[in-house]
Design an enzyme around this catalytic site. Structure first.
Site, PDB file in Angstrom:
ATOM      1  CG  HIS A   1      -1.956  -1.146   1.131  1.00 23.68           C
ATOM      2  ND1 HIS A   1      -2.779  -1.411   0.062  1.00 23.68           N
ATOM      3  CD2 HIS A   1      -2.165  -2.133   2.028  1.00 23.68           C
ATOM      4  CE1 HIS A   1      -3.473  -2.507   0.312  1.00 23.68           C
ATOM      5  NE2 HIS A   1      -3.116  -2.968   1.499  1.00 23.68           N
TER       6      HIS A   1
ATOM      7  CG  ASP B   1       1.143  -1.681  -3.402  1.00 26.86           C
ATOM      8  OD1 ASP B   1       1.615  -2.421  -2.523  1.00 26.86           O
ATOM      9  OD2 ASP B   1       0.070  -1.051  -3.255  1.00 26.86           O
TER      10      ASP B   1
END
Length: 222
Positions: A162, A167
């Site tokens: 996140h 990511d």
């Protein structure tokens, strides 16, 4: 006057050269919320070769709900540049590239399209590969299809999830794993609603129809 946004095609293939990207935002609405982080990794012959990452000052308070997800606070972005400064550099980084990302068709790309139109009067015509769609096709045994779920399936490290660059790292590795499992095909996109077109048989022969029928009734001859 804002230009009309033209989107690229959603592809379903194992590309060797691409850019995987991810956004963090103040909320889930591409029309009302703001981008607070953009990251991307350029890949050549399946290997990462260059990174782009930037925090962005949205000019507004970052809601607690967003901070709880991505950990980005007002204090972290207070000295960061605005999107007007960051976006041209990002668009230059992705120019001419196939874009790869998780749920980008529904989430990340609409944010980018809106920002490019409103701030720069530009289109973002890149073709793209959505790893959410890939995962649903090639990993039917999974119960959920979050990026962390797919990463855990492939035993890829999920620490730092996140945040945009983390990511991107996770998703690049997931895409490489999933890419080996799917056949190279091109998914045709409905020009009216953005859904997927599927070949069907009708009274007068084969045609392409939108998978969002009956809310979208677009058809095209074979």
């Amino acid at each position: 006057m804002a230009v009309r946004q033209i989107t690229g095609r959603r592809l379903n293939q194992y590309a060797k050269d691409y850019v995987v990207f991810d956004l963090e935002t103040t909320g889930i609405s591409a029309q009302e919320d703001s981008i607070i982080e953009i990251s991307a990794i350029k890949v050549r012959d399946h290997n990462p070769v260059e990174e782009f990452t930037a925090l962005i000052n949205p000019g507004t308070h970052i809601p607690a709900g967003a901070t709880n997800v991505n950990g980005i606070t007002d204090d972290m972005v207070k000295d960061a540049p605005g999107l007007t400064e960051v976006l041209p550099n990002f668009l230059s980084f992705i120019e001419g590239e196939i874009l790869v990302g998780h749920n980008i068709q529904s989430f990340d790309l609409p944010f980018i399209y809106r920002a490019a139109e409103e701030l720069l009067e530009k289109e973002v015509p890149n073709d793209y590969i959505d790893t959410l769609h890939m995962a649903r096709e090639c990993l039917p045994m999974l119960r959920r299809y979050r990026l962390v779920d797919i990463s855990e399936y492939f035993r890829i490290e999920t620490k730092g999830a996140h945040r945009a660059l983390n990511d991107c790292v996770m998703n690049q590795q997931c895409y490489e794993q999933m890419g080996k499992l799917v056949k190279e095909t091109t998914v045709e996109i409905c020009p009216q609603c953005g859904g997927e077109l599927r070949r069907r048989s009708g009274r007068f022969g084969d045609f392409y129809g939108c998978t969002n029928y009956p809310s979208c009734r677009f058809t095209r001859n074979v």
